[in-house]
Design an enzyme around this catalytic site. Sequence first.
Site, PDB file in Angstrom:
ATOM      1  N   SER A 508      26.049  24.567  73.045  1.00 12.76           N
ATOM      2  CA  SER A 508      26.954  23.654  72.377  1.00 12.76           C
ATOM      3  C   SER A 508      26.289  23.155  71.081  1.00 12.76           C
ATOM      4  O   SER A 508      25.924  23.970  70.246  1.00 12.76           O
ATOM      5  CB  SER A 508      27.343  22.521  73.324  1.00 12.76           C
ATOM      6  OG  SER A 508      28.481  21.864  72.873  1.00 12.76           O
ATOM      7  N   ASP A 590      36.520  29.358  75.999  1.00 11.98           N
ATOM      8  CA  ASP A 590      36.002  28.062  75.567  1.00 11.98           C
ATOM      9  C   ASP A 590      37.028  27.327  74.714  1.00 11.98           C
ATOM     10  O   ASP A 590      37.382  27.788  73.630  1.00 11.98           O
ATOM     11  CB  ASP A 590      34.711  28.289  74.765  1.00 11.98           C
ATOM     12  CG  ASP A 590      33.959  27.000  74.479  1.00 11.98           C
ATOM     13  OD1 ASP A 590      34.552  25.910  74.600  1.00 11.98           O
ATOM     14  OD2 ASP A 590      32.772  27.080  74.125  1.00 11.98           O
ATOM     15  N   HIS A 622      33.345  26.674  78.233  1.00 10.64           N
ATOM     16  CA  HIS A 622      32.244  25.994  77.551  1.00 10.64           C
ATOM     17  C   HIS A 622      31.112  25.759  78.552  1.00 10.64           C
ATOM     18  O   HIS A 622      30.877  24.653  79.026  1.00 10.64           O
ATOM     19  CB  HIS A 622      32.737  24.679  76.963  1.00 10.64           C
ATOM     20  CG  HIS A 622      31.814  24.097  75.933  1.00 10.64           C
ATOM     21  ND1 HIS A 622      31.632  24.662  74.697  1.00 10.64           N
ATOM     22  CD2 HIS A 622      31.015  22.999  75.955  1.00 10.64           C
ATOM     23  CE1 HIS A 622      30.765  23.930  74.004  1.00 10.64           C
ATOM     24  NE2 HIS A 622      30.371  22.925  74.755  1.00 10.64           N
TER      25      HIS A 622
END
Length: 673
Positions: A508, A590, A622
């Site tokens: 991330s 995602d 994600h």
Amino acid sequence: MNKRCLFGTVLLMGAIGTFSSPLRPVLAGSPPPLIPREVLFGNPEIAGVSLSPDGQRIAYLAPSGGVLNLWVRDLDGDAPARVLTQQRDRPQRAASWTADGRYLISSRDAEGDENTVLVRIDPKTGEATDLTPAKGVKAILVAGDQDAPSELVVGLNDRDPRFHDLYVIDVNNGQRRLLYRSTDDGRNVSVDWIDGVWQPVLRSQVLPDGGSAWELRPPGEADWRPFLKFNFEDTISGSGPSAFTRNGQWLYGILSTNEEIPRLVRWSRDHLKTCGDTCTPELVYRASAGALGGALSDPDSGRPVALNEVDLRRRLVVLDPSIQPDIDQLKRLAGTNDFGVVDQDLNDRRWLVVVGSDDRGPQYLLWDRDLQQSRRLFSVQPRLDDYTLRPMESLNLQARDGRRLPSYLTRTALGPDQGPRPLVLLVHGGPQARDYWGLNPTHQLLANRGYHVLSVNYRGSTGFGKAHLLAGEGEWYGRMQDDLVDAVRWAIAEGIADPDRIAIMGASYGGYASLAGLTRDPELFAAAIAEVGPSNVRTLLESIPPYWESARVIFERMIGVGSVDLDAISPIRHVDRIQRPLLLVHGANDPRVKLSESETIAEAMVARQLPVDFVVFPDEGHGLSNPRNALALTALVEAFLSEHLGGRAQPFGTVLDQSSMQWRQRALPRSGS
């Protein structure tokens, strides 16, 4: 949330030649045994434990048929545990009990798309029933109450994907009725607390400048009125009321207004009737560290009885003297390790306690308050007991401008006692998140493979005071990245890190930082690994999930929209500076960081004949939910680092074939050994 970003906290969460030959250093002495990646990243023995309201049963996740499924077990007697679900591909998510113990409530999504479905499971038969729409709607469990055990308050964005309206759902039959429509008066207002008769009592709105305004409708009153207002700095620091006690007598909250660190406060119901919009609270506890949160509440009254105060390590603060004997006994049991009460029965006589350390798997205990006795239930990762794990050191490093950088270092036992070793800089996501002390499987894997591992709570991280958090405003690619570089420079200067064998990796925002490391400081890092990392800040902002819309202004302000050149802080715009190899990892579904963020930088690197490995998991979002995929990614990471930094690696075996992983670009040797 059942997500596994291998490298850190989640956000708002071809055959290309390499630039360096493989490094295979000679290891001095007898090396410790290789910890199989299955021990660290495979299915846990048990996870997601929940104590029934009557304290007689636990529900938990454990393997069945090689996949995590939901089980239930009686705590008294010798009846065997029973498996409730029959997942054979994607793991079951954890569940919590309804207030009467009649049902378990779990959830699922569609392969990582985050459109959550709430599911009712019968703990006697295992029968599962969807309570919310099965596709295209994100459900959020908002409230439940012991006085209305057959009902739940749930937020659904079925009317508009940007906004969650509140519904009361009958758990028995799935019928629902509208309780609150979030934009009835033309504003996007979220309800923050609901009383036991399902009356919204507190609601808030994010203001155009990133501040927030709160409104109050005390129990028994009909109209909303202004209550509190916070500027951007206090809003992002978490200031605000949290919950009333069950009788409505006290409203508790956490504030950091006019101060650097948080404090617990409360307002009395009588005071709230007369104070208007100038309601000065009563101080309950002033923190001495940058993070303060609830650790334990009285289940009958709802008042907090213990707090967690966290800096580099966690400290338990007792507010109610009646629980002090229990806490003292648990402290003696835990020793130097951390512990926490993760669940309790409605009578507050049985506590479910977890004890955690940095070099052993978590241990679950059942604490009987009447007998003042503990009973060991199980270890989450008992196979780790067969291996010697490495301790995690807590450090206070210093940035170039003097800012404190709270950090954690795990040193490898491989190689000579003295001298620099390869180092991996592991960057947490968020970026409004933080790293913690404790058992970190990635730290342990990398240390076992021959690397020192360093995690840094760079500016912009939460949990270390308001100033540390706000120092990250507008500093993507700037001072936030400087902090990471400064920590690495420290490790080099101290003789810890080999300056020629340093990698950066993360997920991330940590993935973004890894891409920034290759493009901004191309000579410092020998390699980088980026999982679900944004490469283009402009397109990231254009594609954030619609249900983040209410908080968009806060996200944009922390990035620096309007004051920062978004192209200048986007790694995709600096691909020509990349000199070292990159491993890219992404989940195809995602919703936060789109797959195109990795696709575009991979394409740009291939066009420049730069070394890139790029893999996609078509059934993930994600972060990785499926342990089979997590094992495949772990295998790739250790093979990639072995190739470019020279540590050890467990051969691939069949782990890649057992996952859903798809190669988009490949530079790694196919043996993976």
